[in-house]
Design an enzyme around this catalytic site. Structure first.
Site, mmCIF file in Angstrom:
data_model
loop_
_atom_site.group_PDB
_atom_site.id
_atom_site.type_symbol
_atom_site.label_atom_id
_atom_site.label_comp_id
_atom_site.label_asym_id
_atom_site.label_seq_id
_atom_site.Cartn_x
_atom_site.Cartn_y
_atom_site.Cartn_z
ATOM 1 N N SER A 120 18.839 41.384 33.009
ATOM 2 C CA SER A 120 19.805 41.403 31.913
ATOM 3 C C SER A 120 19.153 41.881 30.631
ATOM 4 C CB SER A 120 20.311 39.979 31.634
ATOM 5 O OG SER A 120 20.753 39.368 32.795
ATOM 6 N N HIS A 141 22.718 46.778 36.363
ATOM 7 C CA HIS A 141 23.005 45.415 35.917
ATOM 8 C C HIS A 141 24.450 45.044 36.225
ATOM 9 C CE1 HIS A 141 23.505 42.379 32.460
ATOM 10 N NE2 HIS A 141 23.071 41.779 33.546
ATOM 11 N N GLU A 153 25.994 48.156 34.433
ATOM 12 C CA GLU A 153 25.284 48.934 33.413
ATOM 13 C C GLU A 153 24.160 49.710 34.100
ATOM 14 O OE1 GLU A 153 25.325 46.596 29.190
ATOM 15 O OE2 GLU A 153 24.288 45.565 30.796
ATOM 16 N N ASN A 192 24.875 42.374 26.896
ATOM 17 C CA ASN A 192 24.212 41.147 26.445
ATOM 18 C C ASN A 192 23.771 41.221 24.983
ATOM 19 O OD1 ASN A 192 24.428 39.267 28.518
ATOM 20 N ND2 ASN A 192 22.958 40.422 29.732
HETATM 21 N N1 CAA Z 1 36.498 38.315 45.738
HETATM 22 C C1 CAA Z 1 37.391 39.162 45.169
HETATM 23 N N2 CAA Z 1 38.281 38.784 44.207
HETATM 24 C C2 CAA Z 1 38.261 37.497 43.850
HETATM 25 C C3 CAA Z 1 37.373 36.564 44.406
HETATM 26 C C4 CAA Z 1 36.459 37.025 45.387
HETATM 27 N N3 CAA Z 1 35.586 36.220 45.948
HETATM 28 N N4 CAA Z 1 37.576 35.362 43.828
HETATM 29 C C5 CAA Z 1 38.564 35.533 42.932
HETATM 30 N N5 CAA Z 1 38.983 36.827 42.948
HETATM 31 C C6 CAA Z 1 40.012 37.433 42.101
HETATM 32 C C7 CAA Z 1 41.304 36.635 42.161
HETATM 33 O O1 CAA Z 1 42.096 37.022 43.252
HETATM 34 C C8 CAA Z 1 41.940 36.989 40.838
HETATM 35 O O2 CAA Z 1 42.492 38.311 40.921
HETATM 36 P P1 CAA Z 1 43.893 38.663 40.180
HETATM 37 O O3 CAA Z 1 43.605 38.502 38.717
HETATM 38 O O4 CAA Z 1 44.152 40.070 40.595
HETATM 39 O O5 CAA Z 1 44.871 37.659 40.697
HETATM 40 C C9 CAA Z 1 40.727 37.094 39.889
HETATM 41 O O6 CAA Z 1 39.601 37.360 40.749
HETATM 42 C C10 CAA Z 1 40.476 35.810 39.108
HETATM 43 O O7 CAA Z 1 40.200 34.742 40.018
HETATM 44 P P2 CAA Z 1 40.694 33.250 39.883
HETATM 45 O O8 CAA Z 1 42.182 33.244 39.657
HETATM 46 O O9 CAA Z 1 40.187 32.460 41.029
HETATM 47 O O10 CAA Z 1 39.909 32.664 38.687
HETATM 48 P P3 CAA Z 1 40.203 32.674 37.149
HETATM 49 O O11 CAA Z 1 41.456 33.367 36.797
HETATM 50 O O12 CAA Z 1 40.000 31.259 36.748
HETATM 51 O O13 CAA Z 1 38.962 33.572 36.623
HETATM 52 C C11 CAA Z 1 36.723 34.236 36.261
HETATM 53 C C12 CAA Z 1 37.632 33.180 36.855
HETATM 54 C C13 CAA Z 1 36.824 35.534 37.067
HETATM 55 C C14 CAA Z 1 35.296 33.704 36.302
HETATM 56 C C15 CAA Z 1 37.206 34.521 34.786
HETATM 57 O O14 CAA Z 1 37.293 33.302 34.085
HETATM 58 C C16 CAA Z 1 36.303 35.451 34.061
HETATM 59 O O15 CAA Z 1 36.349 36.674 34.243
HETATM 60 N N6 CAA Z 1 35.449 34.886 33.165
HETATM 61 C C17 CAA Z 1 34.497 35.658 32.386
HETATM 62 C C18 CAA Z 1 33.286 35.940 33.201
HETATM 63 C C19 CAA Z 1 32.281 36.770 32.454
HETATM 64 O O16 CAA Z 1 32.411 37.069 31.279
HETATM 65 N N7 CAA Z 1 31.202 37.146 33.160
HETATM 66 C C20 CAA Z 1 30.149 37.921 32.607
HETATM 67 C C21 CAA Z 1 28.997 37.012 32.397
HETATM 68 S S1 CAA Z 1 27.634 37.891 31.714
HETATM 69 C C22 CAA Z 1 26.768 38.350 33.065
HETATM 70 O O17 CAA Z 1 27.057 38.091 34.175
HETATM 71 C C23 CAA Z 1 25.598 39.179 32.822
HETATM 72 C C24 CAA Z 1 24.377 38.582 32.324
HETATM 73 O O18 CAA Z 1 23.432 39.321 32.321
HETATM 74 C C25 CAA Z 1 24.206 37.259 31.755
#
Ligand code: CAA
Length: 286
Positions: A120, A141, A153, A192
């Site tokens: 990251s 990334h 990325e 990030n």
């Molecule tokens: N495979 C495929 N699709 C899936 C899945 C899986 N295993 N699990 C869930 N999904 C899909 C669902 O079907 C749903 O799709 P639709 O919107 O088309 O219906 C979608 O993903 C959302 O799933 P949920 O309804 O179960 O969950 P949610 O609505 O509560 O969302 C979340 C959960 C996806 C985590 C959402 O809250 C989110 O996007 N949060 C932000 C996450 C984020 O910002 N991540 C980046 C972090 S930074 C990083 O990773 C990098 C680093 O270097 C630190």
């Protein structure tokens, strides 16, 4: 030459997610994970995610069944010898990542293999210089949860060759169906560098008693339509990873906005790492 044989190093949150999307896309995947407990947990995470994807109609049942057959988790690094692309996803610790790239350089036999890091924030140049093939080293990334978030990325160092970069982009876009953005080799890359100061600001707000954790998160979810609040997001990323990324950013830019607040350091020392340990800013049932 199309990339179809992929290796992943590390089967934690990110490694297992990357292995899953690569296997879903039809490639053969070898995951190297020395820790037996982590390997078992990673496989269970992949199975659960594939089941969810099938249940939600994101993946057909036949592909779901095929995914686990295309994926092997092993402890022996030598299993990476024939890979065309290896994606390193070990914890965000510079010495560990440098040692992993040294090892990959010794083991991977394919002359054109792309050696990618899911780091990251650690400069790609430091990893490239641990090998004798810096022109084949770059950053790919991914974002957590990897099967859900479409972004990757691409980070090229001053020494990354255009051919390796083009093959990595083609794999991420055409095979994995991801959306690729390009960043120069600066700590934190694009996402990030913007996200971490925001998360740290939320922690400072909580630490100073300005507002409760619930209200801080509700503010950003209900007021700005973010899918989750900054403290729940820090719990999802892991407080240890958030702190490691903040430290890399602070080391690179020396800007106070990147300095980890004491509350974050103390929580990491206490093992309150977020979802993965069942407790961070919020509590989770494991
Ligand atoms: N495979 C495929 N699709 C899936 C899945 C899986 N295993 N699990 C869930 N999904 C899909 C669902 O079907 C749903 O799709 P639709 O919107 O088309 O219906 C979608 O993903 C959302 O799933 P949920 O309804 O179960 O969950 P949610 O609505 O509560 O969302 C979340 C959960 C996806 C985590 C959402 O809250 C989110 O996007 N949060 C932000 C996450 C984020 O910002 N991540 C980046 C972090 S930074 C990083 O990773 C990098 C680093 O270097 C630190």
């Amino acid at each position: 030459m199309q990339i179809t044989c992929v290796g992943v190093v590390g089967c934690g949150l990110m490694g297992s997610g990357i292995a899953e999307v690569v296997a879903r896309a039809g490639s053969d995947v070898v995951v190297v994970e020395a820790d037996e407990v982590a390997a078992k947990a990673g496989l269970a995470r992949i199975e659960k995610s594939v089941d969810t994807a099938v249940a939600r109609g994101k993946l057909d049942a036949a592909t779901g069944e095929r995914v686990l057959g295309q994926l092997r988790v092993v402890s022996d690094f030598d299993a990476l010898a024939d890979r065309q692309l290896v994606i390193e996803a070990v914890p965000e610790v510079e010495q560990l990542k440098v040692a992993t790239f040294k090892r990959l350089d010794d083991v991977v036999e394919h002359g054109d293999a792309v050696l990618a890091s899911n780091t990251s924030s650690i400069p790609i140049m430091k990893l490239a210089m641990a090998t004798r093939r810096p022109e084949h080293v770059l950053g790919l990334h991914f974002f957590n949860p990897v099967p859900v978030l479409p972004l990757v990325e691409l980070v090229t160092s001053l020494l990354t060759g255009s051919d390796a970069a083009a093959r990595a982009v083609s794999f991420a876009e055409d095979s994995l169906g991801k959306c690729v953005i390009r960043s120069q080799d600066r700590a934190g890359f694009i996402v990030n560098a913007l996200l971490i100061p925001y998360l740290l600001s939320a922690i400072r707000m909580l630490e100073s008693g300005f507002a409760s954790a619930g209200d801080i998160d509700t503010g950003m979810v209900q007021g700005c339509a973010h899918p989750m609040g900054p403290l729940a997001l820090t719990d999802l990323i892991g407080l240890d990873t958030t702190m490691a990324v903040a430290e890399s950013l602070y080391t690179e830019f020396k800007e106070p906005l990147y300095a980890p607040p004491p509350m974050l350091s103390r929580m990491v020392d206490a093992g309150l790492l977020g979802r993965k340990t069942g407790r961070g800013f919020f509590d989770y049932v494991r």
